[in-house]
Write a protein that holds these residues in place. Structure first.
Motif, short mmCIF file in Angstrom:
data_model
loop_
_atom_site.label_atom_id
_atom_site.label_comp_id
_atom_site.label_asym_id
_atom_site.label_seq_id
_atom_site.Cartn_x
_atom_site.Cartn_y
_atom_site.Cartn_z
N ALA A 1 -0.89 -15.46 -45.74
CA ALA A 1 0.05 -14.39 -45.46
C ALA A 1 0.35 -14.36 -43.96
CB ALA A 1 -0.52 -13.06 -45.91
N GLU B 1 1.64 -9.30 -43.20
CA GLU B 1 2.58 -8.97 -44.27
C GLU B 1 3.71 -8.09 -43.71
OE1 GLU B 1 0.67 -6.95 -47.47
OE2 GLU B 1 2.54 -6.69 -48.59
N ASN C 1 10.02 -6.69 -41.34
CA ASN C 1 9.19 -6.14 -42.41
C ASN C 1 8.50 -4.88 -41.89
OD1 ASN C 1 9.84 -8.13 -44.23
ND2 ASN C 1 8.14 -9.45 -43.59
N THR D 1 -5.58 -14.51 -46.88
CA THR D 1 -5.16 -13.74 -45.72
C THR D 1 -4.43 -14.63 -44.74
OG1 THR D 1 -7.25 -12.64 -46.04
CG2 THR D 1 -6.01 -12.04 -44.10
N SER E 1 -2.80 -8.90 -41.68
CA SER E 1 -2.53 -10.17 -42.35
C SER E 1 -1.13 -10.68 -42.06
CB SER E 1 -2.72 -10.01 -43.86
OG SER E 1 -1.75 -9.12 -44.34
N ALA F 1 -2.46 -4.85 -44.36
CA ALA F 1 -1.11 -5.42 -44.38
C ALA F 1 -0.68 -5.80 -42.97
CB ALA F 1 -0.13 -4.44 -45.00
N ILE G 1 8.31 -2.08 -46.90
CA ILE G 1 7.16 -2.45 -47.71
C ILE G 1 6.29 -1.21 -47.88
CG2 ILE G 1 5.11 -3.93 -47.81
CD1 ILE G 1 6.86 -6.02 -46.34
N THR H 1 3.07 -16.58 -42.37
CA THR H 1 4.50 -16.35 -42.51
C THR H 1 5.10 -15.84 -41.21
OG1 THR H 1 4.06 -14.13 -43.29
CG2 THR H 1 4.38 -15.83 -44.97
#
Lengths: 368, 391
Positions: A24, A115, A56, A21, A113, A110, A100, A27
């Motif tokens: 991710a 993402e 994202n 986790t 984390s 998501a 996504i 990033t």
């Protein structure tokens, strides 16, 4: 001895997951842990997004009208357009978005984390999601409510008729919570799946009597019902609405700047409708005398002595972000009509989603 | 510790002493593990805290919020009880599935070694088909192509009036408790223990003296007699419960949801194909001399299998078969694809309904760990009993 080993095993496994986790999450951090960024997220999302060159956006890919992948493999829909709007505001390029696809159950993990930077996936704003999921909900884009869809030939005309039936519902949604509340005292069997496609299969084969979801989603599914199975006419959405579902974007807790950006991009689309600014005429306001509109579009404002200035709200966006948004996706009415409005297969009237001036709920805070 | 250069000059210095080096290696390895664990733990708590997420388990007493099909759990049920329903549903798959897949696996495995060409070919076909398909695919196919294609609720099959079959559930005739039910089962339980003891006693006596054991007659006789007499004395403590469909409501019988049967059948078929290969391999692993010796003693083919081959093959087969039982248990999590409310489904559902994921996943891992260790423990006891006894 054996128990010690067991405890260690559990700990290591849990920690491995935690570590993934973190990886991710990293990033989106630019300064690493302990950087001077806002508390919570670990760094500025805006800076990370600028670095990456795209946003994202966590979306749905299975609800026609809201978030759907069309025959050419492109994401289209109401929620998708708000992702484009956000990219237009930040980069001046509506296509600087990575979509996504997420299931209902994956979406908050998501977001937590890192993402995704923003979740725009017909997600209902609730107290527990705000309180325990580390999510911040922003301006509602669509006021929805839960309904029940049945086969037209089933004879059901109200939910109270549906004692002892089986009802299909998507798992991990507010929908199944509302269903349980609504059906209290009426015996029923919930049939939960984590995928609309599997619900459709079960519903087609008559394994469930009702399909409950947000009415907008039901309208989307109904509009796309296979002609071989009777087409949209074979299905009826019952009149009753038994929940409030304010759907809107959500971001991670802890980055106020990013939250404000997403908020004001949504507000900009609504404000543009109120001003009568559309995708077609957005470039025609260069000479307008209306300073509210000039501020909104980031145009120079001239005082009596001829001094000029440009209004910047300090959101971390270009002064003309609203103009970019409207040029990219149009105002709220255009987004609505293009994806879910009366002339689309969904055929949803504006209803409570109209502007406040027309008796609806959309009331944009002033841009000044 | 390693001093004493005086009377043992051949002793190497510390940095070349193999015992010291071994101990050092142990310490370094332990320290490395401790550091890794500490870093991961720091990572976990730090990130959860920064993300504003809770790290405790107080959420377990929150209301579940949803109904779970086929159980009494509803919106007001605490989450921990909902999780228990999930464990129970997983258990319902395991407790029925494991015996079924064992029987099927043994039959197919032995069948594949049959001298009958057709039987051997059919068993080989079965194994090659199911062993080479992913279990998720089998579950999906079985649910969508078989279970959902069963008759509609209104047109339910009602074979001989003893079962109700439709694409929502399958109900079979069962038993319903009448007054005296508890006492009746206590009596049956006690008699069962007595019957087992009798069996063991008769067997030992037979081994010792060679006089006929008649153990089936003894044990079965007493069990049958007590069952019937107690039933009559207690004036019918159990009654047949025949499932009847009244409109959309099912009365009586044992009911299983369609998704339960889809997962059960698919996973039994899949895992049995692996067990069949284990059984075949184990039989082939029994030395050929054993078969020849049995033939030399003029044992019939059945006697050869029952008294010579299978007892030895079983010892070889048990350890890998445990793995298959564990695989079956873990594969039940695939039931999520067809919406059967086992523990993984409930955990994911709860996470979806705004409860903390790290803690719930920890609970899920713990549940599977308990399942696996329990199965291993039970089968290992059996394994120990069946080991070669060397005297």
């Amino acid at each position: 001895m054996k128990r010690d080993r067991l405890t260690a095993l559990i700990a290591v496994t849990a920690l491995t997951i935690a570590a993934c986790t973190t990886a991710a999450g990293d990033t989106t951090t630019t300064g690493g842990p302990g950087a001077t960024g806002p508390v919570g997220g670990g760094g500025s999302v805006l800076a990370a997004v600028m670095d990456r060159g795209s946003i994202n956006c966590g979306v749905n890919n299975a609800v026609p009208g809201f978030g759907f992948v069309d025959a050419d493999g492109n994401h289209v829909g109401f929620d998708i357009d708000f992702c484009h709007a956000l990219a237009a505001a930040v980069f001046g390029d509506p296509d600087a978005v990575e979509f996504i696809d997420l299931t209902a159950e994956q979406r908050f993990t998501a977001l937590q984390s890192g993402e995704i930077d923003v979740l725009i996936r017909n997600t209902t704003w609730t107290s527990s999601r705000d309180g325990t999921l580390g999510a911040t909900f922003l301006t509602t884009t669509f006021y929805d409510g839960q309904g029940m869809m049945v086969r037209s030939d089933s004879g059901f005309t109200s939910i109270d008729d549906m004692a002892d039936t089986t009802i299909c519902v998507l798992s991990g949604t507010t929908t199944e919570l509302n269903l349980a509340t609504r059906m209290t005292g009426i015996g029923y069997t919930p049939s939960t799946f984590d995928d609309n496609g599997q619900i459709q299969a079960a519903f087609l084969e008559g394994a469930c009597d009702g399909w409950t979801s947000d009415k907008s989603q039901l309208a989307g599914v109904r509009s796309a019902w296979p002609e071989d199975d009777g087409g949209p006419e074979a299905l009826t959405i019952l009149d009753e609405t038994f929940s409030k579902e304010p759907l809107g974007p959500a971001v991670r807790d802890g980055d106020a700047q990013w939250a404000q950006i997403v908020d004001w991009v949504v507000i900009a689309t609504i404000q543009a409708e109120e001003f009568g600014i559309t995708q077609d005429n957005v470039n025609g306001f260069a000479d307008t005398e209306n300073n509210d509109i000039r501020r909104f579009l980031g145009l120079e404002i001239t005082d009596a002595e001829g001094n000029t200035s440009v209004f910047d709200a300090g959101l971390g966006l270009p002064a003309d972000f609203a103009a970019e948004v409207v040029a990219a996706v149009g105002n709220y009415a255009e987004i609505y009509d293009r994806n879910v409005g009366p002339d689309t297969p969904l055929g949803l009237e504006r209803g409570v989603n109209a502007l406040w001036t027309n008796g609806g709920l959309h009331y944009p805070p002033p841009h000044r | 510790m390693t001093a004493g250069t005086g009377h043992r000059p051949q002793h190497p210095p510390l940095w070349r002493d193999i015992r010291v080096l071994h101990a050092l290696a142990q310490i370094v390895a332990a320290a490395a593990v401790a550091v890794v664990v500490a870093v991961l733990w720091w990572n976990l708590t730090n990130n959860l805290r920064r993300a504003g997420l809770t790290t405790d388990f107080s959420f377990l007493t929150q209301p579940l919020g949803v109904d779970i099909a086929g159980s009494g759990a509803g919106p007001g049920t605490p989450i921990w009880r909902g999780l228990l329903v999930g464990v129970k549903n997983t258990f319902a798959l395991v407790v029925v599935g494991v015996p079924l897949l064992t029987i099927l696996g043994v039959v197919i495995g032995v069948g594949r070694l049959s001298t009958n060409w057709l039987v051997a070919r059919m068993c080989a076909f079965y194994v090659e088909m199911f062993r080479n398909l992913p279990p998720l695919l089998i579950i999906f196919s079985f649910f969508n192509a078989v279970v959902l294609r069963l008759p509609l609720l209104e047109d339910s099959w009602n074979p001989m009036g003893l079962a109700v079959v439709n694409n929502r559930f399958i109900a079979v005739t069962g038993f319903s408790a009448q007054p005296g039910f508890g006492v009746y089962w206590l009596i049956i339980g006690a008699t069962l223990l007595a019957a087992v003891w009798l069996w063991v006693w008769r067997t030992r006596r037979w081994e010792r003296t060679g006089s006929p054991h008649h153990r089936l007659a003894w044990s079965g006789g007493i069990l049958g007699a007590v069952t019937v007499i107690a039933f009559l004395v207690l004036d019918g403590p159990v009654a047949l419960s025949i499932p009847v469909l009244e409109g959309r409501v099912l009365e009586g019988g044992f009911r299983g949801l369609g998704s339960y049967f889809a997962v059960l059948v698919a996973l039994v078929l899949y895992t049995a194909s692996h067990v069949a290969e284990i059984v075949r391999g184990s039989i082939l692993a029994v030395p050929r001399g054993q078969t020849e010796a049995a033939n030399a003693l003029a044992l019939s083919p059945w006697q050869r299998l029952r008294y010579v081959i299978l007892p030895q093959a079983m010892r070889i087969a048990i350890p890998p078969t445990i793995s298959q039982f564990l695989n079956f248990t873990k594969n039940t999590s695939l039931a999520i694809a067809v919406g059967y409310a086992e523990i993984t489904r409930i955990v994911f559902q709860t996470i979806g309904n705004a409860q903390p994921a790290p803690q719930l996943v920890a609970v899920l891992m713990l549940a599977y760990l308990v399942f696996s260790l329990t199965i291993s423990a039970v089968v290992n006891i059996l394994n120990r009993r069946l080991r070669y006894v060397t005297t």
